[in-house]
Design a protein around this motif. Sequence first.
Motif, mmCIF file in Angstrom:
data_model
loop_
_atom_site.group_PDB
_atom_site.id
_atom_site.type_symbol
_atom_site.label_atom_id
_atom_site.label_comp_id
_atom_site.label_asym_id
_atom_site.label_seq_id
_atom_site.Cartn_x
_atom_site.Cartn_y
_atom_site.Cartn_z
ATOM 1 N N PHE A 198 0.811 -1.215 0.000
ATOM 2 C CA PHE A 198 0.000 0.000 0.000
ATOM 3 C C PHE A 198 0.847 1.269 0.000
ATOM 4 C CE2 PHE A 198 -2.843 3.283 1.668
ATOM 5 C CZ PHE A 198 -3.902 3.132 0.782
ATOM 6 N N GLY A 199 2.091 1.165 0.392
ATOM 7 C CA GLY A 199 2.970 2.322 0.310
ATOM 8 C C GLY A 199 3.093 2.839 -1.120
ATOM 9 N N ILE A 200 2.977 1.925 -2.092
ATOM 10 C CA ILE A 200 3.028 2.331 -3.503
ATOM 11 C C ILE A 200 1.788 3.152 -3.865
ATOM 12 C CG2 ILE A 200 3.174 1.492 -5.887
ATOM 13 C CD1 ILE A 200 4.531 -1.027 -4.771
ATOM 14 N N ILE A 201 0.624 2.740 -3.324
ATOM 15 C CA ILE A 201 -0.603 3.503 -3.556
ATOM 16 C C ILE A 201 -0.428 4.916 -2.995
ATOM 17 C CG2 ILE A 201 -3.103 3.610 -3.169
ATOM 18 C CD1 ILE A 201 -2.264 1.193 -4.805
ATOM 19 N N ARG A 202 0.106 5.030 -1.805
ATOM 20 C CA ARG A 202 0.306 6.349 -1.190
ATOM 21 C C ARG A 202 1.181 7.243 -2.065
ATOM 22 N NH1 ARG A 202 0.633 3.157 3.822
ATOM 23 N NH2 ARG A 202 -1.106 3.762 5.182
ATOM 24 N N GLN B 186 -3.880 8.570 -13.494
ATOM 25 C CA GLN B 186 -3.373 7.721 -14.568
ATOM 26 C C GLN B 186 -2.312 6.753 -14.059
ATOM 27 O OE1 GLN B 186 -2.656 9.403 -18.472
ATOM 28 N NE2 GLN B 186 -0.879 8.071 -18.788
ATOM 29 N N ALA B 187 -1.490 7.191 -13.111
ATOM 30 C CA ALA B 187 -0.477 6.301 -12.544
ATOM 31 C C ALA B 187 -1.135 5.131 -11.811
ATOM 32 C CB ALA B 187 0.438 7.076 -11.604
ATOM 33 N N LEU B 188 -2.229 5.424 -11.104
ATOM 34 C CA LEU B 188 -2.954 4.352 -10.416
ATOM 35 C C LEU B 188 -3.585 3.394 -11.424
ATOM 36 C CD1 LEU B 188 -4.768 6.160 -7.464
ATOM 37 C CD2 LEU B 188 -2.894 4.513 -7.323
ATOM 38 N N GLU B 189 -4.162 3.915 -12.484
ATOM 39 C CA GLU B 189 -4.722 3.044 -13.522
ATOM 40 C C GLU B 189 -3.638 2.167 -14.123
ATOM 41 O OE1 GLU B 189 -7.306 4.198 -16.601
ATOM 42 O OE2 GLU B 189 -8.632 5.389 -15.324
ATOM 43 N N ALA B 190 -2.495 2.768 -14.419
ATOM 44 C CA ALA B 190 -1.390 1.997 -14.990
ATOM 45 C C ALA B 190 -0.972 0.884 -14.036
ATOM 46 C CB ALA B 190 -0.211 2.923 -15.278
ATOM 47 N N LEU B 191 -0.912 1.214 -12.761
ATOM 48 C CA LEU B 191 -0.541 0.221 -11.744
ATOM 49 C C LEU B 191 -1.553 -0.917 -11.692
ATOM 50 C CD1 LEU B 191 1.300 -0.556 -9.331
ATOM 51 C CD2 LEU B 191 -0.156 0.902 -7.900
ATOM 52 N N PHE B 192 -2.834 -0.579 -11.648
ATOM 53 C CA PHE B 192 -3.883 -1.599 -11.539
ATOM 54 C C PHE B 192 -3.983 -2.440 -12.813
ATOM 55 C CE2 PHE B 192 -6.455 1.240 -8.394
ATOM 56 C CZ PHE B 192 -5.489 1.019 -7.427
ATOM 57 N N PHE B 193 -3.988 -1.780 -13.974
ATOM 58 C CA PHE B 193 -4.106 -2.508 -15.238
ATOM 59 C C PHE B 193 -2.864 -3.358 -15.489
ATOM 60 C CE2 PHE B 193 -7.202 0.938 -16.460
ATOM 61 C CZ PHE B 193 -8.289 0.102 -16.609
ATOM 62 N N GLY B 194 -1.701 -2.809 -15.169
ATOM 63 C CA GLY B 194 -0.469 -3.554 -15.399
ATOM 64 C C GLY B 194 -0.372 -4.781 -14.521
ATOM 65 N N GLN C 40 1.108 1.625 -20.613
ATOM 66 C CA GLN C 40 2.214 0.672 -20.659
ATOM 67 C C GLN C 40 3.514 1.313 -20.178
ATOM 68 O OE1 GLN C 40 2.212 -0.862 -24.742
ATOM 69 N NE2 GLN C 40 1.883 -2.928 -23.912
ATOM 70 N N GLN C 41 3.802 2.494 -20.677
ATOM 71 C CA GLN C 41 5.029 3.189 -20.292
ATOM 72 C C GLN C 41 5.035 3.506 -18.788
ATOM 73 O OE1 GLN C 41 5.226 6.630 -22.802
ATOM 74 N NE2 GLN C 41 5.864 5.479 -24.631
ATOM 75 N N ASP C 42 3.895 4.007 -18.300
ATOM 76 C CA ASP C 42 3.809 4.317 -16.870
ATOM 77 C C ASP C 42 4.005 3.059 -16.028
ATOM 78 O OD1 ASP C 42 3.337 6.945 -17.458
ATOM 79 O OD2 ASP C 42 1.171 6.865 -17.115
ATOM 80 N N TYR C 43 3.386 1.962 -16.459
ATOM 81 C CA TYR C 43 3.490 0.728 -15.671
ATOM 82 C C TYR C 43 4.910 0.185 -15.671
ATOM 83 C CZ TYR C 43 3.043 -4.033 -14.032
ATOM 84 O OH TYR C 43 3.226 -5.198 -13.341
ATOM 85 N N GLN D 281 -12.572 3.062 -11.912
ATOM 86 C CA GLN D 281 -13.320 3.715 -10.835
ATOM 87 C C GLN D 281 -12.572 3.615 -9.511
ATOM 88 O OE1 GLN D 281 -16.983 1.538 -11.204
ATOM 89 N NE2 GLN D 281 -17.908 3.014 -12.617
ATOM 90 N N LEU D 282 -11.983 2.452 -9.244
ATOM 91 C CA LEU D 282 -11.207 2.279 -8.012
ATOM 92 C C LEU D 282 -10.022 3.246 -7.985
ATOM 93 C CD1 LEU D 282 -10.714 0.699 -5.377
ATOM 94 C CD2 LEU D 282 -9.412 -0.972 -6.725
ATOM 95 N N ALA D 283 -9.369 3.405 -9.113
ATOM 96 C CA ALA D 283 -8.249 4.349 -9.213
ATOM 97 C C ALA D 283 -8.728 5.773 -8.925
ATOM 98 C CB ALA D 283 -7.604 4.265 -10.588
#
Length: 424
Positions: A205-209, A216-224, A242-245, A279-281
Amino acid sequence: MQEDFLHYLWKYKKFNTSKLQTVLGEAIQLLQVGKHNFNSGPDFFNAQLKIEDQLWAGNVEIHIKSSDWYVHHHEIDPAYDNVILHVVWEHDVDIFRKDNSAIPTLVLKDVVSKSALEGYYQLFYKAQKWINCESDFVSVDDFILQNWLERLFFERLERKSSQIETLLSASMNDWEAVLFKLLAKNFGLKVNGESFFSLANSINFGIIRKTQSKAQALEALFFGQSGLLETEIEDEYYKSLQQDYQFLKQKFNLSQTSVMPLQFFRLRPPNFPTIRLSQLAQVYAKNQNLFSKIIEAKTKQELYNLFSVSTSPYWETHYTFQKSSNSINKSTSNKFIDLLIINTIIPVKFSYSKILGQLNTETIIGLINEVAAESNSIIKKYNTLKPITSSALQTQGLLQLKNEYCDKKKCLQCAIGNTILNRF
């Protein structure tokens, strides 16, 4: 004959107590039946009775047959040394303690009320039914029913609270991390719940923080992490994710090995995992310190304000990366947020307040009563027997009733079953 029924007979004295005697003909005067024990050890603690002129205080053990004492190896268990009476349906062998002293035995079959037996067989042995008390459910007093459903609601909360405490221990008491895992699971709904949960478990969860200021970074994290960015698609937003992830994956040394595959099959497009992950992002991009805000929220409307989000603009014209669609604002509905309140928010608020020693059940009841009653096959069936649901408190209670009592034939531990049997 079930042993639980004998417990019921003893607990509520559904037998002729005026002329009780042991199998040896000794007179028994029953003073107190004792406290029902649902854990290991004798069935009733601290009973009091007289056998002839001798006053006894101790425990009572109940079996179908006397010989069950030896089948269960009570003769070598010191927990049963203080049994003062063995209550059975049939007596087939004398029973002795470890010191070879005889244990007095009472046979219930000879003294039980015929009406109690009639009620028992009517409840348990009629033709196959959806629930045992199907034909009598409508006649149960509303006050008894509503009080029992409230108790069952909290029983269900206690079970969920136990699961939350396990997650809390594994997360080193990080409530924000636990909340994220539970929310992720519920955003995945029934089909993708476990997949979303495995996704949440794969991300510290530290990464989420550190990334939640950028949706967009959160979406990249979740989708990746979910494996949705594995192929090559000619789409500008896809390539950007893709690049962000890849940057996040390298920076935080992320692994996808424990993440379960997502399912799209037989889902309505608004529930596609792509939409729910976006939506979660947005929820986390919108709300810093989400856990604190949830704990502070007192009303349903405050929670609606926290969780009312739309997807990122890309998903207004997409359900998947491969194909565009008509532009639609894909916001979380109040009905969806109600599910989050029932399955995540109230259990978290309950667990947190309980751990702090500040549990206020009236606050919990007030919030759950604001939430509309759920609708599913179980709730609909109960309502055909007797219309009883006005809020999610009743529907949660009914789910607990069906899963933990009706399906397991635990009628003798159910307030409804006891009410019906007590008529006989």
